[in-house]
Design an enzyme around this catalytic site. Structure first.
Site, PDB file in Angstrom:
ATOM      1  N   GLU A  98       0.835  -1.190  -0.039  1.00  0.00           N
ATOM      2  CA  GLU A  98      -0.009  -0.069  -0.082  1.00  0.00           C
ATOM      3  C   GLU A  98       0.754   1.314  -0.011  1.00  0.00           C
ATOM      4  O   GLU A  98       2.191   1.280   0.472  1.00  0.00           O
ATOM      5  CB  GLU A  98      -0.902   0.066   1.509  1.00  0.00           C
ATOM      6  N   ASP A  99       0.351   2.272  -0.539  1.00  0.00           N
ATOM      7  CA  ASP A  99       1.014   3.541  -0.315  1.00  0.00           C
ATOM      8  C   ASP A  99       0.912   4.186   1.136  1.00  0.00           C
ATOM      9  O   ASP A  99       1.831   4.761   1.320  1.00  0.00           O
ATOM     10  CB  ASP A  99       0.226   4.781  -1.380  1.00  0.00           C
ATOM     11  N   ASP A 102      -4.377   5.284   6.270  1.00  0.00           N
ATOM     12  CA  ASP A 102      -4.812   6.369   6.843  1.00  0.00           C
ATOM     13  C   ASP A 102      -5.926   6.053   8.137  1.00  0.00           C
ATOM     14  O   ASP A 102      -5.610   5.452   8.939  1.00  0.00           O
ATOM     15  CB  ASP A 102      -5.405   7.201   5.784  1.00  0.00           C
ATOM     16  N   PHE A 151      -1.432  16.214   4.737  1.00  0.00           N
ATOM     17  CA  PHE A 151      -1.710  15.566   3.330  1.00  0.00           C
ATOM     18  C   PHE A 151      -0.513  15.595   2.390  1.00  0.00           C
ATOM     19  O   PHE A 151      -0.067  16.695   2.261  1.00  0.00           O
ATOM     20  CB  PHE A 151      -3.093  16.351   2.809  1.00  0.00           C
ATOM     21  N   ARG A 164       1.096  12.768  -8.828  1.00  0.00           N
ATOM     22  CA  ARG A 164       1.540  11.131  -8.580  1.00  0.00           C
ATOM     23  C   ARG A 164       3.088  10.901  -9.041  1.00  0.00           C
ATOM     24  O   ARG A 164       3.748   9.944  -8.670  1.00  0.00           O
ATOM     25  CB  ARG A 164       0.757  10.135  -9.366  1.00  0.00           C
TER      26      ARG A 164
HETATM   27  P1  IMP Z   1      -8.415   4.688   4.539  1.00  0.00           P
HETATM   28  O1  IMP Z   1      -7.102   3.886   5.121  1.00  0.00           O
HETATM   29  O2  IMP Z   1      -9.439   3.903   4.013  1.00  0.00           O
HETATM   30  O3  IMP Z   1      -8.716   6.057   4.931  1.00  0.00           O
HETATM   31  O4  IMP Z   1      -7.880   5.231   2.896  1.00  0.00           O
HETATM   32  C1  IMP Z   1      -6.464   5.270   2.630  1.00  0.00           C
HETATM   33  C2  IMP Z   1      -6.257   5.772   1.029  1.00  0.00           C
HETATM   34  O5  IMP Z   1      -6.669   7.156   1.255  1.00  0.00           O
HETATM   35  C3  IMP Z   1      -5.073   5.632   0.590  1.00  0.00           C
HETATM   36  O6  IMP Z   1      -4.847   4.502   0.104  1.00  0.00           O
HETATM   37  C4  IMP Z   1      -4.701   7.060  -0.403  1.00  0.00           C
HETATM   38  O7  IMP Z   1      -5.420   6.812  -1.452  1.00  0.00           O
HETATM   39  C5  IMP Z   1      -5.740   8.082   0.170  1.00  0.00           C
HETATM   40  N1  IMP Z   1      -4.761   8.759   1.183  1.00  0.00           N
HETATM   41  C6  IMP Z   1      -5.021   8.953   2.435  1.00  0.00           C
HETATM   42  N2  IMP Z   1      -4.203   9.820   2.929  1.00  0.00           N
HETATM   43  C7  IMP Z   1      -3.453  10.515   1.861  1.00  0.00           C
HETATM   44  C8  IMP Z   1      -2.616  11.605   1.757  1.00  0.00           C
HETATM   45  O8  IMP Z   1      -2.129  12.227   2.675  1.00  0.00           O
HETATM   46  N3  IMP Z   1      -2.493  11.805   0.438  1.00  0.00           N
HETATM   47  C9  IMP Z   1      -2.682  11.236  -0.621  1.00  0.00           C
HETATM   48  N4  IMP Z   1      -3.725  10.137  -0.696  1.00  0.00           N
HETATM   49  C10 IMP Z   1      -4.171  10.004   0.765  1.00  0.00           C
HETATM   50 MG    MG Z   2      -4.471   3.547  -2.280  1.00  0.00          MG
END
Ligand code: IMP
Ligand code: MG
Length: 177
Positions: A98-99, A102, A151, A164
């Site tokens: 994963e990137d 969050d 962010f 990206r």
């Molecule tokens: P969550 O963990 O379900 O809230 O969502 C995670 C996803 O939200 C990640 O895979 C990213 O695509 C996006 N995301 C969360 N934080 C950031 C950020 O700081 N920059 C860009 N994308 C983010």
């Molecule tokens: Mg993602």
């Protein structure tokens, strides 16, 4: 609202940390086949660097596309698979790449789905971790960098689909005009 991007994690720092993670993963999997699974699109840059740093014989990759329903910028965990994996993962050792982790809502749902398919093991490797934002507990075995609640963009991560392509990670700072 305008914004600026301030460099936060350099290309060199990402490269060094990716190499360390790859060495740890190699050690832990002891030569077993690894299936790297990424969720498009954000993780694709990290995936391609991590796989090249992984000095293991048997590495395969696959992708998923999911859409999560939520309000505004918060993901809800109501995930719909819009493109599924192309391989059967039963009995496999799957490492989700994963990137950023969050809230954890999206990933926790994906973990449930993949587990139900009878994987031999399932672990997660995320380049970035924002633990202060977590609302759903997700087991994270490999973490690149723990970051504060900011962010970030670049190295695969986007703001409105842009940035990206930045080779480093930057923090988005919003300005009045
Ligand atoms: P969550 O963990 O379900 O809230 O969502 C995670 C996803 O939200 C990640 O895979 C990213 O695509 C996006 N995301 C969360 N934080 C950031 C950020 O700081 N920059 C860009 N994308 C983010
Ligand atoms: Mg993602």
């Amino acid at each position: 609202m305008g914004y600026t991007i301030t460099p936060y994690i350099t290309e060199q720092e990402i490269r060094t940390r990716t190499k360390e993670l790859a060495e740890q993963i190699k050690k832990d999997y002891e030569g077993k086949p690894i299936l790297l699974v990424s969720i498009l699109k954000g993780a694709v840059v990290f995936l391609t660097d991590l796989m090249r740093a992984l000095e293991t014989e048997d590495v395969t990759i696959d992708f998923m596309v999911v859409s999560s329903y939520g309000h505004g910028t918060e993901s809800s965990g109501h995930v719909k698979i819009t493109k599924d994996l192309s391989v059967d993962i039963a009995g496999k050792d799957v490492l989700i790449v994963e990137d950023i982790l969050d809230s954890g809502n999206t990933l926790s749902t994906i973990i449930e789905i993949l587990r139900s398919r009878g994987v031999n093991s399932l672990r997660i490797c995320s380049l970035l971790d924002k633990p202060s934002r977590r609302t759903t507990v997700v087991p994270l075995e490999y973490t690149g960098f723990v970051i504060p609640d900011k962010f970030v963009v670049g190295y695969g991560l986007d703001y409105s689909e842009k940035h990206r392509n930045l080779p480093y990670i930057g923090v988005v700072e919003f300005t009045e005009n």
